[in-house]
Design a protein around this motif. Structure first.
Motif, PDB file in Angstrom:
ATOM      1  N   SER A 422       0.559  -0.714   0.004  1.00  0.00           N
ATOM      2  CA  SER A 422       0.248   0.222   0.417  1.00  0.00           C
ATOM      3  C   SER A 422       0.989   1.598  -0.021  1.00  0.00           C
ATOM      4  CB  SER A 422      -0.250  -0.159   0.897  1.00  0.00           C
ATOM      5  OG  SER A 422      -0.253  -0.189   2.473  1.00  0.00           O
ATOM      6  N   GLY A 423       0.478   2.159   0.014  1.00  0.00           N
ATOM      7  CA  GLY A 423       1.311   3.325  -0.293  1.00  0.00           C
ATOM      8  C   GLY A 423       0.186   4.886  -0.852  1.00  0.00           C
ATOM      9  N   THR A 424       1.312   5.907  -0.130  1.00  0.00           N
ATOM     10  CA  THR A 424       0.666   7.179  -0.984  1.00  0.00           C
ATOM     11  C   THR A 424       1.420   7.882  -2.520  1.00  0.00           C
ATOM     12  OG1 THR A 424      -0.932   7.596   0.979  1.00  0.00           O
ATOM     13  CG2 THR A 424      -0.866   9.320   0.101  1.00  0.00           C
ATOM     14  N   PHE A 425       0.369   8.592  -2.431  1.00  0.00           N
ATOM     15  CA  PHE A 425       1.099   9.721  -3.440  1.00  0.00           C
ATOM     16  C   PHE A 425       0.695  11.325  -3.954  1.00  0.00           C
ATOM     17  CE2 PHE A 425       1.476   5.306  -6.306  1.00  0.00           C
ATOM     18  CZ  PHE A 425       2.723   5.430  -6.286  1.00  0.00           C
ATOM     19  N   GLY A 426       1.482  11.998  -3.522  1.00  0.00           N
ATOM     20  CA  GLY A 426       1.011  13.281  -3.046  1.00  0.00           C
ATOM     21  C   GLY A 426       2.002  14.943  -4.025  1.00  0.00           C
ATOM     22  N   PHE A 427       0.748  16.066  -3.679  1.00  0.00           N
ATOM     23  CA  PHE A 427       1.808  17.193  -4.104  1.00  0.00           C
ATOM     24  C   PHE A 427       1.403  17.923  -2.970  1.00  0.00           C
ATOM     25  CE2 PHE A 427       0.198  20.479  -6.257  1.00  0.00           C
ATOM     26  CZ  PHE A 427       1.391  21.350  -6.482  1.00  0.00           C
ATOM     27  N   SER A 428       2.097  18.632  -2.959  1.00  0.00           N
ATOM     28  CA  SER A 428       2.016  20.330  -2.006  1.00  0.00           C
ATOM     29  C   SER A 428       2.509  21.331  -2.671  1.00  0.00           C
ATOM     30  CB  SER A 428       2.585  19.882  -0.673  1.00  0.00           C
ATOM     31  OG  SER A 428       4.184  19.307  -0.575  1.00  0.00           O
ATOM     32  N   GLY A 429       1.778  22.368  -2.297  1.00  0.00           N
ATOM     33  CA  GLY A 429       1.873  23.824  -3.114  1.00  0.00           C
ATOM     34  C   GLY A 429       1.760  25.210  -2.232  1.00  0.00           C
ATOM     35  N   GLN A 430       2.179  25.980  -2.933  1.00  0.00           N
ATOM     36  CA  GLN A 430       2.440  27.029  -1.606  1.00  0.00           C
ATOM     37  C   GLN A 430       2.432  28.052  -2.441  1.00  0.00           C
ATOM     38  OE1 GLN A 430       5.321  28.463   2.040  1.00  0.00           O
ATOM     39  NE2 GLN A 430       2.937  27.189   2.624  1.00  0.00           N
ATOM     40  N   LEU A 431       1.863  29.361  -2.434  1.00  0.00           N
ATOM     41  CA  LEU A 431       1.913  30.360  -2.584  1.00  0.00           C
ATOM     42  C   LEU A 431       2.121  31.635  -1.677  1.00  0.00           C
ATOM     43  CD1 LEU A 431      -0.123  30.724  -5.917  1.00  0.00           C
ATOM     44  CD2 LEU A 431       1.999  30.495  -5.850  1.00  0.00           C
ATOM     45  N   GLN A 432       3.210  32.871  -1.676  1.00  0.00           N
ATOM     46  CA  GLN A 432       3.066  33.433  -0.162  1.00  0.00           C
ATOM     47  C   GLN A 432       4.097  35.528  -0.342  1.00  0.00           C
ATOM     48  OE1 GLN A 432       6.022  32.905   2.924  1.00  0.00           O
ATOM     49  NE2 GLN A 432       4.218  32.145   3.172  1.00  0.00           N
ATOM     50  N   LYS A 433       2.819  35.868   0.033  1.00  0.00           N
ATOM     51  CA  LYS A 433       3.360  36.969  -0.696  1.00  0.00           C
ATOM     52  C   LYS A 433       3.639  38.232   1.568  1.00  0.00           C
ATOM     53  CE  LYS A 433       1.689  41.376  -3.250  1.00  0.00           C
ATOM     54  NZ  LYS A 433       2.928  41.813  -3.296  1.00  0.00           N
ATOM     55  N   ASN A 434       4.784  38.708   1.769  1.00  0.00           N
ATOM     56  CA  ASN A 434       5.464  38.703   2.165  1.00  0.00           C
ATOM     57  C   ASN A 434       5.005  40.537   2.142  1.00  0.00           C
ATOM     58  OD1 ASN A 434       6.514  38.998   5.287  1.00  0.00           O
ATOM     59  ND2 ASN A 434       7.765  40.593   3.953  1.00  0.00           N
ATOM     60  N   ASP A 435       4.862  41.482   2.877  1.00  0.00           N
ATOM     61  CA  ASP A 435       4.423  42.979   2.852  1.00  0.00           C
ATOM     62  C   ASP A 435       4.759  43.580   3.787  1.00  0.00           C
ATOM     63  OD1 ASP A 435       3.106  43.256   0.211  1.00  0.00           O
ATOM     64  OD2 ASP A 435       0.820  42.246   1.320  1.00  0.00           O
ATOM     65  N   THR A 436       5.994  44.249   3.566  1.00  0.00           N
ATOM     66  CA  THR A 436       6.297  45.097   4.528  1.00  0.00           C
ATOM     67  C   THR A 436       6.227  46.427   5.175  1.00  0.00           C
ATOM     68  OG1 THR A 436       9.041  44.027   4.209  1.00  0.00           O
ATOM     69  CG2 THR A 436       8.701  45.900   5.274  1.00  0.00           C
ATOM     70  N   ARG A 437       5.589  46.583   5.484  1.00  0.00           N
ATOM     71  CA  ARG A 437       5.067  48.721   6.261  1.00  0.00           C
ATOM     72  C   ARG A 437       5.527  48.642   7.860  1.00  0.00           C
ATOM     73  NH1 ARG A 437      -1.198  46.217   5.944  1.00  0.00           N
ATOM     74  NH2 ARG A 437      -0.476  44.307   8.014  1.00  0.00           N
ATOM     75  N   GLY A 438       5.222  50.266   8.196  1.00  0.00           N
ATOM     76  CA  GLY A 438       6.284  51.099   9.376  1.00  0.00           C
ATOM     77  C   GLY A 438       7.563  51.115   8.845  1.00  0.00           C
ATOM     78  N   PRO A 439       8.004  51.798   9.801  1.00  0.00           N
ATOM     79  CA  PRO A 439       8.638  52.718   9.557  1.00  0.00           C
ATOM     80  C   PRO A 439      10.705  51.663   9.653  1.00  0.00           C
ATOM     81  CG  PRO A 439       8.575  53.023  11.830  1.00  0.00           C
ATOM     82  CD  PRO A 439       7.402  52.596  10.874  1.00  0.00           C
ATOM     83  N   ILE A 440      10.465  50.474  10.329  1.00  0.00           N
ATOM     84  CA  ILE A 440      11.934  50.244  10.236  1.00  0.00           C
ATOM     85  C   ILE A 440      11.839  48.901   9.293  1.00  0.00           C
ATOM     86  CG2 ILE A 440      12.982  48.532  11.198  1.00  0.00           C
ATOM     87  CD1 ILE A 440      12.146  49.675  13.869  1.00  0.00           C
ATOM     88  N   PRO A 441      11.751  49.367   7.914  1.00  0.00           N
ATOM     89  CA  PRO A 441      11.199  47.835   6.945  1.00  0.00           C
ATOM     90  C   PRO A 441      11.385  46.184   7.658  1.00  0.00           C
ATOM     91  CG  PRO A 441      13.675  48.324   6.274  1.00  0.00           C
ATOM     92  CD  PRO A 441      12.896  49.370   7.988  1.00  0.00           C
ATOM     93  N   MET A 442      12.367  46.222   8.067  1.00  0.00           N
ATOM     94  CA  MET A 442      13.194  44.889   8.529  1.00  0.00           C
ATOM     95  C   MET A 442      13.401  43.987   7.594  1.00  0.00           C
ATOM     96  SD  MET A 442      12.869  44.896  12.044  1.00  0.00           S
ATOM     97  CE  MET A 442      13.552  43.184  12.331  1.00  0.00           C
ATOM     98  N   VAL A 443      12.388  43.570   6.440  1.00  0.00           N
ATOM     99  CA  VAL A 443      13.025  42.761   5.447  1.00  0.00           C
ATOM    100  C   VAL A 443      12.181  43.376   4.460  1.00  0.00           C
ATOM    101  CG1 VAL A 443      12.937  40.139   6.698  1.00  0.00           C
ATOM    102  CG2 VAL A 443      10.982  41.104   5.936  1.00  0.00           C
TER     103      VAL A 443
END
Length: 573
Positions: A422-443
């Motif tokens: 027995s077994g399993t086949f799998g797929f995983s995906g991800q989309l990510q958006k980072n927004d930097t706001r404020g006076p200190i950008p950090m990243v």
């Protein structure tokens, strides 16, 4: 001694001995297929009661039954249900017990609830050590910090700055080296400092399971030290007689940091339909130690979830919304902040919203699962402004940095086989958006795309089960230019192959040997790559390294597991 006292003492001892030997009989045995191979994950139900048991990797099960006559029903996807009537006590509760054989079924029974990739740790095993916390142990220790709730488990510790914020530490690894899941789905947040923790309130979980060891073959990046999964209570009843409705509220008070809170629950659980609304609020003062109070370590939080779903013979679907939010005051480096309170020290405002959708469908001999999640994670740090001498000005609170992370995740699984293979086949995906706001950008502002494919297979030879899996992952990080960080736009690509090989051997009923070798990895975080600025609360200046390569490791685990009706022991190395 007085003869009357001796008689009373003898009577008491006889009653005590009688009570100690009045334990109910234990029904035990193995569930196998027509070829004699063990069937893991089969559910044994006792009709007319709430008693049930689930077979382990060797097909073994056990359940305690008071004297009487019972009808047993055994179910497992891919097999026909088996029904048996027994009397207790009787031959079934003596000797080798009751072994049950399941026949393959062309039309499977009603599918069990979706568990996603996490279920493979139980069904496929990989011989990784797994610990769990549930029931009163979790309820009595459930704080707003998930890490604080589980720190008593074997091999698990907590890195914290008070009752409100903590990170799980597994085998000496923490932060981005330990993956945290919410009902089997990845939790994406900012894990770049000691002042951030998983955005899950432990009170919302029915149980928390912890895997110690590399699990990247199942989950991809970040599962180097281990995985923590917070699992909510099911909204479905296992049998018609277990259908129920709950409406209630509770309140509590903790004396250490004068923490008080309350909760509200409303739910309906049936075999084919269920829903739940669960909300709770907490507020705590500064944390107290034998040496005195740690200033500016209080918090306030409001968390909850709403869930609805249906299931039937053809498949099922569930929808869940979870909310985590609060204001957490930060213990500063050096001496405690004098006069901490409103405007008396830095604080973080965290807000996390998650929408999760799950579905399952049976097509022939293959069971398909699909799971998706949208997560919005916001993190804002506030601090008092400084005067000309550098001293903080009370009441002059202002935003230091403001970060927003939006993540969309998808997981697709196909489970096959019901006998020796027995077994399993799998797929995983991800989309990510980072927004930097404020006076200190950090990243910088950045977009992250990642995807992975994996295969996991299991082959059973009687008492021996061999397990193997492989996975390939790709990740792309596109960072925008940022003048404040002296950074030009750039793109980083990461590619990794991971795998795992293991074996489980059943020595005798309730005792198993397990062995596993696995390779895991993690991609560097945005902060490790691009941060460039002061971290005032920890008195340090952080500078990222844009040339960082992925971190990887190979780990071997071996263990002996002993399971009895009331005892479970495990030795790992």
């Amino acid at each position: 001694m007085n003869p009357r006292r001796l008689a009373v003492l003898a009577l008491f001892c006889s009653l005590l001995a009688a009570s100690s030997t009045s334990a109910n009989p234990i029904l035990r045995g193995r569930i196998v297929d027509a070829n004699g191979a063990p069937v893991a994950g089969a559910v044994l139900e006792i009709k007319g009661t709430k008693l049930r048991a689930t077979s382990d990797e060797d097909g073994a099960y056990q359940v305690e039954l008071p004297p009487g006559s019972y009808t047993l029903v055994v179910k497992r996807i891919g097999y026909a249900a088996e029904e048996r009537t027994i009397g207790v006590p009787g031959p079934e509760t003596e000797g080798e017990g009751l072994n049950l054989t399941l026949a393959p079924a062309p039309v499977p029974m009603r599918p069990v609830e979706i568990a996603g990739t996490w279920s493979l740790l139980h069904a496929r095993g990989f011989a990784l050590p797994v610990a769990d916390l549930s029931g009163d142990r979790l309820r009595n220790g459930a704080t707003v910090s998930l890490a604080r709730a589980i720190e008593g488990l074997a091999g698990v510790h907590d890195l914290h700055t008070g009752e409100q914020i903590g990170k799980p530490v597994i085998r000496g690894m923490t932060g981005p080296r330990v993956l945290v899941l919410d009902d089997g789905l990845r939790l994406e947040d900012y894990s770049w400092s000691e002042e951030d923790g998983p955005s899950i309130d432990a009170r919302l979980a029915e149980r928390v399971e912890v895997v110690r060891g590399p699990a990247s073959v199942l989950f991809g990046s970040d599962a180097l030290g281990g995985v923590v999964n917070a699992i909510p209570r099911s909204i479905f009843a296992d049998a018609p007689e277990q259908a129920e409705s709950h409406f209630g509220q509770e309140a509590y008070l903790s004396s250490n940091n004068t923490e008080f809170g309350g909760a509200f629950l409303a739910e309906r659980r049936d075999t084919g339909f269920g829903w739940r609304v669960f909300g709770l609020g907490r507020k705590g003062d500064d944390f107290k130690t034998p040496s005195g109070k740690l200033e500016n370590t209080g918090f306030g939080a409001g968390n909850g979830e709403a869930m609805i779903g249906t299931r039937g013979a053809a498949g099922s679907w569930t929808a869940r919304y979870a909310r985590y939010s609060g204001e957490f005051k930060l213990l500063e480096a050096g001496e405690s902040a004098a006069g901490a309170g409103e405007g008396g020290g830095p604080e973080r405002k965290a807000a996390d919203d998650r929408v999760q959708l799950s579905t399952t469908r049976q097509l022939g001999g293959v069971r398909f699962e699909g799971r998706g999640q949208w997560q919005r994670h916001s993190l804002i740090e506030l601090a008092d402004e400084a005067d000309s001498t550098g001293a903080p000005v009370p009441g002059s609170e202002s935003v230091q940095f403001d970060l927003l992370l939006n993540t969309v995740s998808l997981e697709l699984l196909a489970h096959h086989g019901s006998g020796r293979f027995s077994g399993t086949f799998g797929f995983s995906g991800q989309l990510q958006k980072n927004d930097t706001r404020g006076p200190i950008p950090m990243v910088p502002d950045a977009d992250v795309r990642s995807g992975g494919v994996f295969a996991i297979e299991r082959l059973d030879f009687g008492r021996l089960s061999l397990l193997a899996g492989g996975r390939g992952d790709v990740r792309e990080v596109k960072a925008d230019s940022n003048a404040g960080l002296a950074l030009a736009a750039e793109t980083r690509d990461f590619r990794q192959l991971t795998g795992s090989v293991g074996a489980v051997y059943s020595l005798r009923e309730g005792r198993k040997l397990r062995f596993n070798v696995g390779r895991a990895w993690r991609a560097p975080t945005l902060f490790e790559l691009y941060t460039n600025g002061p971290h005032l609360a920890e008195s340090r200046y952080e500078i990222g390294r844009r040339t960082l390569a992925p971190e990887s490791g190979v780990e071997a685990d071996a263990g002996l597991v002993l399971e009895r009706a009331r005892v479970r022991a495990e030795i790992n190395g």
